[in-house]
Motif scaffolding. Structure first.
Motif, PDB file in Angstrom:
ATOM      1  N   ARG A   1       9.261 -14.840   6.585  1.00 49.54           N
ATOM      2  CA  ARG A   1       9.262 -15.957   7.522  1.00 49.54           C
ATOM      3  C   ARG A   1       7.889 -16.102   8.177  1.00 49.54           C
ATOM      4  O   ARG A   1       7.348 -15.148   8.727  1.00 49.54           O
ATOM      5  N   GLY A   2       7.302 -17.283   8.079  1.00 52.48           N
ATOM      6  CA  GLY A   2       5.994 -17.549   8.658  1.00 52.48           C
ATOM      7  C   GLY A   2       4.837 -17.401   7.698  1.00 52.48           C
ATOM      8  O   GLY A   2       3.727 -17.870   7.985  1.00 52.48           O
ATOM      9  N   LEU A   3       5.076 -16.765   6.553  1.00 48.63           N
ATOM     10  CA  LEU A   3       3.974 -16.556   5.612  1.00 48.63           C
ATOM     11  C   LEU A   3       3.482 -17.869   5.010  1.00 48.63           C
ATOM     12  O   LEU A   3       2.324 -17.968   4.582  1.00 48.63           O
ATOM     13  N   GLU A   4       4.342 -18.878   5.007  1.00 44.71           N
ATOM     14  CA  GLU A   4       3.957 -20.168   4.418  1.00 44.71           C
ATOM     15  C   GLU A   4       2.800 -20.823   5.168  1.00 44.71           C
ATOM     16  O   GLU A   4       2.167 -21.746   4.654  1.00 44.71           O
ATOM     17  N   GLY A   5       2.493 -20.353   6.359  1.00 50.43           N
ATOM     18  CA  GLY A   5       1.404 -20.920   7.122  1.00 50.43           C
ATOM     19  C   GLY A   5       0.032 -20.377   6.761  1.00 50.43           C
ATOM     20  O   GLY A   5      -0.971 -20.831   7.319  1.00 50.43           O
ATOM     21  N   PHE A   6      -0.022 -19.441   5.818  1.00 53.70           N
ATOM     22  CA  PHE A   6      -1.286 -18.817   5.425  1.00 53.70           C
ATOM     23  C   PHE A   6      -1.676 -19.256   4.017  1.00 53.70           C
ATOM     24  O   PHE A   6      -0.823 -19.407   3.141  1.00 53.70           O
ATOM     25  N   SER A   7      -2.970 -19.414   3.809  1.00 56.63           N
ATOM     26  CA  SER A   7      -3.456 -19.823   2.486  1.00 56.63           C
ATOM     27  C   SER A   7      -3.765 -18.629   1.585  1.00 56.63           C
ATOM     28  O   SER A   7      -3.806 -18.770   0.365  1.00 56.63           O
ATOM     29  N   HIS A   8      -4.023 -17.462   2.182  1.00 59.20           N
ATOM     30  CA  HIS A   8      -4.381 -16.271   1.424  1.00 59.20           C
ATOM     31  C   HIS A   8      -3.644 -15.054   1.983  1.00 59.20           C
ATOM     32  O   HIS A   8      -3.268 -15.038   3.166  1.00 59.20           O
ATOM     33  N   VAL A   9      -3.455 -14.071   1.122  1.00 56.95           N
ATOM     34  CA  VAL A   9      -2.839 -12.815   1.552  1.00 56.95           C
ATOM     35  C   VAL A   9      -3.608 -11.645   0.961  1.00 56.95           C
ATOM     36  O   VAL A   9      -4.298 -11.769  -0.059  1.00 56.95           O
ATOM     37  N   TRP A  10      -3.483 -10.506   1.618  1.00 53.71           N
ATOM     38  CA  TRP A  10      -3.974  -9.240   1.082  1.00 53.71           C
ATOM     39  C   TRP A  10      -2.844  -8.546   0.340  1.00 53.71           C
ATOM     40  O   TRP A  10      -1.724  -8.469   0.846  1.00 53.71           O
ATOM     41  N   LEU A  11      -3.136  -8.052  -0.836  1.00 52.46           N
ATOM     42  CA  LEU A  11      -2.218  -7.173  -1.556  1.00 52.46           C
ATOM     43  C   LEU A  11      -2.790  -5.763  -1.502  1.00 52.46           C
ATOM     44  O   LEU A  11      -3.940  -5.534  -1.885  1.00 52.46           O
ATOM     45  N   LEU A  12      -2.013  -4.817  -1.013  1.00 54.94           N
ATOM     46  CA  LEU A  12      -2.379  -3.411  -1.059  1.00 54.94           C
ATOM     47  C   LEU A  12      -1.578  -2.770  -2.175  1.00 54.94           C
ATOM     48  O   LEU A  12      -0.335  -2.853  -2.174  1.00 54.94           O
ATOM     49  N   TRP A  13      -2.258  -2.156  -3.134  1.00 57.33           N
ATOM     50  CA  TRP A  13      -1.566  -1.718  -4.338  1.00 57.33           C
ATOM     51  C   TRP A  13      -2.098  -0.383  -4.825  1.00 57.33           C
ATOM     52  O   TRP A  13      -3.009   0.200  -4.225  1.00 57.33           O
ATOM     53  N   VAL A  14      -1.501   0.112  -5.904  1.00 56.22           N
ATOM     54  CA  VAL A  14      -1.797   1.456  -6.393  1.00 56.22           C
ATOM     55  C   VAL A  14      -2.425   1.384  -7.779  1.00 56.22           C
ATOM     56  O   VAL A  14      -1.929   0.682  -8.658  1.00 56.22           O
ATOM     57  N   PHE A  15      -3.517   2.132  -7.976  1.00 54.59           N
ATOM     58  CA  PHE A  15      -4.082   2.316  -9.315  1.00 54.59           C
ATOM     59  C   PHE A  15      -3.176   3.295 -10.076  1.00 54.59           C
ATOM     60  O   PHE A  15      -3.547   4.434 -10.335  1.00 54.59           O
ATOM     61  N   ASP A  16      -1.982   2.852 -10.418  1.00 51.48           N
ATOM     62  CA  ASP A  16      -0.998   3.792 -10.952  1.00 51.48           C
ATOM     63  C   ASP A  16      -1.334   4.299 -12.346  1.00 51.48           C
ATOM     64  O   ASP A  16      -0.816   5.330 -12.770  1.00 51.48           O
ATOM     65  N   ARG A  17      -2.218   3.597 -13.072  1.00 49.51           N
ATOM     66  CA  ARG A  17      -2.602   4.063 -14.396  1.00 49.51           C
ATOM     67  C   ARG A  17      -3.999   4.661 -14.414  1.00 49.51           C
ATOM     68  O   ARG A  17      -4.632   4.792 -15.456  1.00 49.51           O
ATOM     69  N   ALA A  18      -4.461   5.074 -13.234  1.00 52.34           N
ATOM     70  CA  ALA A  18      -5.759   5.739 -13.138  1.00 52.34           C
ATOM     71  C   ALA A  18      -5.655   7.006 -12.287  1.00 52.34           C
ATOM     72  O   ALA A  18      -6.657   7.494 -11.779  1.00 52.34           O
ATOM     73  N   VAL A  19      -4.437   7.528 -12.120  1.00 53.32           N
ATOM     74  CA  VAL A  19      -4.249   8.710 -11.284  1.00 53.32           C
ATOM     75  C   VAL A  19      -4.751   9.946 -12.020  1.00 53.32           C
ATOM     76  O   VAL A  19      -4.457  10.150 -13.199  1.00 53.32           O
ATOM     77  N   ARG A  20      -5.529  10.773 -11.322  1.00 55.39           N
ATOM     78  CA  ARG A  20      -6.060  12.001 -11.896  1.00 55.39           C
ATOM     79  C   ARG A  20      -5.762  13.183 -10.980  1.00 55.39           C
ATOM     80  O   ARG A  20      -5.550  13.015  -9.778  1.00 55.39           O
ATOM     81  N   GLU A  21      -5.777  14.368 -11.564  1.00 55.02           N
ATOM     82  CA  GLU A  21      -5.690  15.580 -10.757  1.00 55.02           C
ATOM     83  C   GLU A  21      -7.040  15.800 -10.080  1.00 55.02           C
ATOM     84  O   GLU A  21      -8.079  15.782 -10.714  1.00 55.02           O
ATOM     85  N   GLY A  22      -7.012  16.018  -8.787  1.00 54.28           N
ATOM     86  CA  GLY A  22      -8.250  16.235  -8.066  1.00 54.28           C
ATOM     87  C   GLY A  22      -9.044  14.947  -7.912  1.00 54.28           C
ATOM     88  O   GLY A  22      -8.593  13.855  -8.251  1.00 54.28           O
ATOM     89  N   TRP A  23     -10.274  15.081  -7.397  1.00 54.37           N
ATOM     90  CA  TRP A  23     -11.111  13.916  -7.192  1.00 54.37           C
ATOM     91  C   TRP A  23     -12.570  14.353  -7.212  1.00 54.37           C
ATOM     92  O   TRP A  23     -12.893  15.533  -7.068  1.00 54.37           O
ATOM     93  N   SER A  24     -13.465  13.401  -7.408  1.00 62.13           N
ATOM     94  CA  SER A  24     -14.896  13.662  -7.422  1.00 62.13           C
ATOM     95  C   SER A  24     -15.544  12.894  -6.277  1.00 62.13           C
ATOM     96  O   SER A  24     -15.193  11.735  -6.031  1.00 62.13           O
ATOM     97  N   PRO A  25     -16.490  13.493  -5.565  1.00 63.31           N
ATOM     98  CA  PRO A  25     -17.145  12.776  -4.466  1.00 63.31           C
ATOM     99  C   PRO A  25     -18.066  11.665  -4.935  1.00 63.31           C
ATOM    100  O   PRO A  25     -18.450  10.804  -4.145  1.00 63.31           O
ATOM    101  N   THR A  26     -18.432  11.662  -6.226  1.00 58.38           N
ATOM    102  CA  THR A  26     -19.289  10.601  -6.745  1.00 58.38           C
ATOM    103  C   THR A  26     -18.659   9.994  -7.994  1.00 58.38           C
ATOM    104  O   THR A  26     -17.910  10.643  -8.721  1.00 58.38           O
ATOM    105  N   VAL A  27     -18.976   8.711  -8.239  1.00 66.45           N
ATOM    106  CA  VAL A  27     -18.477   7.984  -9.402  1.00 66.45           C
ATOM    107  C   VAL A  27     -19.605   7.129  -9.958  1.00 66.45           C
ATOM    108  O   VAL A  27     -20.652   6.960  -9.321  1.00 66.45           O
TER     109      VAL A  27
END
Length: 232
Positions: free
Chosen positions: A49-75
């Motif tokens: 309700r009320g969303l029709e008054g906006f022209s744009h929205v943010w989608l927050l989503w998951v890189f579900d096919r890029a999940v890795r064990e651990g992480w690197s401080p640089t890319v």
């Protein structure tokens, strides 16, 4: 350290079966349309309700096919040709401690469907089909738009349509009419990785249930084949 459990509220239904070909940022191909389909637990129309008054929205989503064990401080950002390392928090790389992404998309409408209840029709999304969405938030121009902001190594947008697209008319006929402009724009942006420039190589990606195969020589992209029923 506190931990949080999140569950998808929705999934995207888009024309991209895989990551190859997906625009590298949202809004680069406005002709691309997709649907935000809410999970059954969140299909209450009152939540929109009320969303029709906006022209744009943010989608927050998951890189579900890029999940890795651990992480690197640089890319290695593709924007820099994969030749330079930057801090992960200075990039939008999918390989992060928490694989969360955000996209600003045009809200083209809200539609009632028999199968999925109310869905959001959006334009300019950069998500693969089936990507889980954690949240939808309205885009607020007064707060979210900062014309004076600095863009670091990605200060300028890509150079518009980098390539001229050549495709035989018989192949275009295989593409649904309402998808042709979006596909042409995706190809014109040059879907290849920045570090690849082999005129003899044939690339391919899935789009709208099709397999689109092309090669690039200089500033011309030539569509070689469009195969039906293989791009899912």
């Amino acid at each position: 350290m506190r931990e949080f459990t999140m569950r998808p509220i929705a999934h995207i239904r888009s024309d991209f079966a895989g990551k190859f070909g997906v625009p590298r940022q949202s809004g680069l191909v406005e002709a691309l349309e997709a649907l935000v389909v809410f999970e059954p637990a969140y299909r209450d129309p009152a939540a929109l309700r009320g969303l029709e008054g906006f022209s744009h929205v943010w989608l927050l989503w998951v890189f579900d096919r890029a999940v890795r064990e651990g992480w690197s401080p640089t890319v290695r950002p593709p924007r820099l040709g994969g030749n330079a390392r930057l801090g992960v928090f200075a990039t939008r790389s999918p390989f992060r401690p928490n694989p969360i992404a955000l996209s600003a998309v045009t809200l083209a409408g809200m539609e009632e469907t028999a199968e999925w209840g109310t869905v959001l029709r959006v334009r300019g999304a950069d998500l693969m089909d089936g990507t889980p969405i954690l949240d939808v938030k309205p885009y607020l121009p007064y707060a979210d738009c900062r014309p004076e902001a600095l863009g670091g190594f990605a200060a300028a947008a890509p150079d518009g349509e980098a390539l001229a697209v050549e495709c035989p008319a018989a192949l275009w006929e295989k593409v649904p009419p309402d998808r042709r402009e979006a596909l042409r724009a995706v190809l014109a942006l040059d879907p290849r990785p920045k570090y690849q420039d082999d005129p003899g190589r044939v690339y391919g990606f899935g789009f709208a249930g099709l397999e689109v195969r092309f090669s690039v020589e200089g500033e011309v992209l030539r569509v070689r084949e469009i195969l039906e029923g293989t791009g899912t």
